[in-house]
Motif scaffolding. Structure first.
Motif, PDB file in Angstrom:
ATOM      1  N   MET A  64       0.826  -1.204   0.000  1.00 15.47           N
ATOM      2  CA  MET A  64       0.000   0.000   0.000  1.00 15.47           C
ATOM      3  C   MET A  64       0.856   1.248   0.000  1.00 15.47           C
ATOM      4  SD  MET A  64      -1.456   0.767   3.725  1.00 15.47           S
ATOM      5  CE  MET A  64      -0.429   1.759   4.757  1.00 15.47           C
ATOM      6  N   ARG A  65       0.242   2.318  -0.463  1.00 12.40           N
ATOM      7  CA  ARG A  65       0.843   3.651  -0.407  1.00 12.40           C
ATOM      8  C   ARG A  65      -0.235   4.569   0.141  1.00 12.40           C
ATOM      9  NH1 ARG A  65       3.333   5.393  -5.709  1.00 12.40           N
ATOM     10  NH2 ARG A  65       4.963   4.034  -4.954  1.00 12.40           N
TER      11      ARG A  65
ATOM     12  N   GLY B 210      -6.399   7.786   3.081  1.00 10.79           N
ATOM     13  CA  GLY B 210      -6.671   6.418   2.680  1.00 10.79           C
ATOM     14  C   GLY B 210      -5.395   5.761   2.196  1.00 10.79           C
ATOM     15  N   ALA B 211      -5.554   4.787   1.310  1.00 12.95           N
ATOM     16  CA  ALA B 211      -4.390   4.097   0.773  1.00 12.95           C
ATOM     17  C   ALA B 211      -4.694   3.562  -0.612  1.00 12.95           C
ATOM     18  CB  ALA B 211      -3.982   2.951   1.686  1.00 12.95           C
ATOM     19  N   THR B 212      -3.665   3.516  -1.433  1.00 18.12           N
ATOM     20  CA  THR B 212      -3.731   2.862  -2.730  1.00 18.12           C
ATOM     21  C   THR B 212      -3.164   1.470  -2.528  1.00 18.12           C
ATOM     22  OG1 THR B 212      -3.360   4.984  -3.816  1.00 18.12           O
ATOM     23  CG2 THR B 212      -3.011   3.010  -5.135  1.00 18.12           C
ATOM     24  N   LEU B 213      -3.851   0.452  -3.031  1.00 14.79           N
ATOM     25  CA  LEU B 213      -3.426  -0.935  -2.850  1.00 14.79           C
ATOM     26  C   LEU B 213      -2.914  -1.512  -4.161  1.00 14.79           C
ATOM     27  CD1 LEU B 213      -6.360  -2.232  -0.630  1.00 14.79           C
ATOM     28  CD2 LEU B 213      -4.206  -1.192   0.078  1.00 14.79           C
TER      29      LEU B 213
ATOM     30  N   THR C  89       0.880  -3.965  -9.214  1.00 13.11           N
ATOM     31  CA  THR C  89      -0.211  -3.458 -10.058  1.00 13.11           C
ATOM     32  C   THR C  89      -1.313  -2.908  -9.174  1.00 13.11           C
ATOM     33  OG1 THR C  89       0.261  -5.057 -11.811  1.00 13.11           O
ATOM     34  CG2 THR C  89      -1.917  -4.044 -11.825  1.00 13.11           C
ATOM     35  N   ILE C  90      -1.698  -1.667  -9.432  1.00 14.46           N
ATOM     36  CA  ILE C  90      -2.774  -1.053  -8.644  1.00 14.46           C
ATOM     37  C   ILE C  90      -4.089  -1.778  -8.921  1.00 14.46           C
ATOM     38  CG2 ILE C  90      -3.252   0.699 -10.390  1.00 14.46           C
ATOM     39  CD1 ILE C  90      -3.801   2.633  -8.058  1.00 14.46           C
ATOM     40  N   PHE C  91      -4.840  -2.055  -7.838  1.00 14.29           N
ATOM     41  CA  PHE C  91      -6.124  -2.719  -8.028  1.00 14.29           C
ATOM     42  C   PHE C  91      -7.218  -2.158  -7.130  1.00 14.29           C
ATOM     43  CE2 PHE C  91      -4.498  -5.030  -4.462  1.00 14.29           C
ATOM     44  CZ  PHE C  91      -5.595  -5.523  -3.772  1.00 14.29           C
ATOM     45  N   ALA C  92      -6.883  -1.357  -6.144  1.00 13.57           N
ATOM     46  CA  ALA C  92      -7.917  -0.858  -5.237  1.00 13.57           C
ATOM     47  C   ALA C  92      -7.415   0.350  -4.453  1.00 13.57           C
ATOM     48  CB  ALA C  92      -8.340  -1.960  -4.261  1.00 13.57           C
ATOM     49  N   ILE C  93      -8.380   1.035  -3.848  1.00 13.99           N
ATOM     50  CA  ILE C  93      -8.067   2.061  -2.858  1.00 13.99           C
ATOM     51  C   ILE C  93      -8.926   1.794  -1.633  1.00 13.99           C
ATOM     52  CG2 ILE C  93      -7.289   3.858  -4.460  1.00 13.99           C
ATOM     53  CD1 ILE C  93     -10.020   5.184  -4.263  1.00 13.99           C
TER      54      ILE C  93
ATOM     55  N   TRP D  11     -12.560   0.219  -2.579  1.00 12.00           N
ATOM     56  CA  TRP D  11     -12.976   0.641  -3.919  1.00 12.00           C
ATOM     57  C   TRP D  11     -12.050  -0.034  -4.921  1.00 12.00           C
ATOM     58  CZ3 TRP D  11     -17.096   4.100  -4.252  1.00 12.00           C
ATOM     59  CH2 TRP D  11     -17.483   4.675  -3.040  1.00 12.00           C
ATOM     60  N   PHE D  12     -12.637  -0.833  -5.834  1.00  2.00           N
ATOM     61  CA  PHE D  12     -11.847  -1.569  -6.804  1.00  2.00           C
ATOM     62  C   PHE D  12     -11.674  -0.795  -8.103  1.00  2.00           C
ATOM     63  CE2 PHE D  12     -13.319  -5.494  -4.480  1.00  2.00           C
ATOM     64  CZ  PHE D  12     -12.062  -5.902  -4.085  1.00  2.00           C
TER      65      PHE D  12
END
Length: 130
Positions: free
Chosen positions: A23-24, A29-32, A37-41, A48-49
């Motif tokens: 995560m970042r 929140g966070a970006t997953l 490869t980004i797939f969700a936040i 949120w996908f």
């Protein structure tokens, strides 16, 4: 709004058979990412996908609203993310199924080019760019 680390831990645990979730942090929140490869936040205590034109029909059929927020000027900004269906919060198989759709959208997304500082030389492949 505090980051829901319990939700992120759940996602990482459920996705472990497929890959490694990282995560970042971003704006409360966070970006997953799954194996980069980004797939969700994770935002607003929800998951949120990632979505795109190819996957929108599946998200629409499941009744998953698009991520939207009000800007300071009163306009509405939306992002290509869809709220996760309720069953992903307690069913690892459902989470992996929906995350797979999101991961595919993340893989189809155009990659962002690395930014360089002024005057810095970047090598891309066989060419050198400035």
């Amino acid at each position: 709004m505090a980051l829901d680390t319990g939700l992120i831990d759940w996602v990482a645990e459920a996705m472990a058979p497929i890959g490694t979730v990282t995560m970042r942090r971003m704006m409360g929140g966070a970006t997953l990412y799954l194996d980069g490869t980004i797939f969700a936040i994770s935002s607003r205590d929800a998951l949120w996908f990632k979505a795109d034109g190819e996957s929108d029909a599946a998200w629409d059929a499941a009744g998953c609203p698009r991520f939207a927020m009000e800007r300071r000027d009163g306009s509405i900004a939306s992002m290509n993310y869809r709220r996760a269906p309720d069953d992903v919060y307690d069913d690892a198989d459902a989470l992996r199924e929906w995350a797979g759709l999101a991961l595919a959208a993340g893989m189809r997304a155009p990659s962002k080019k690395a930014k360089s500082r002024k005057g810095e030389v970047k090598k891309t492949g066989a060419r050198t760019t400035r």
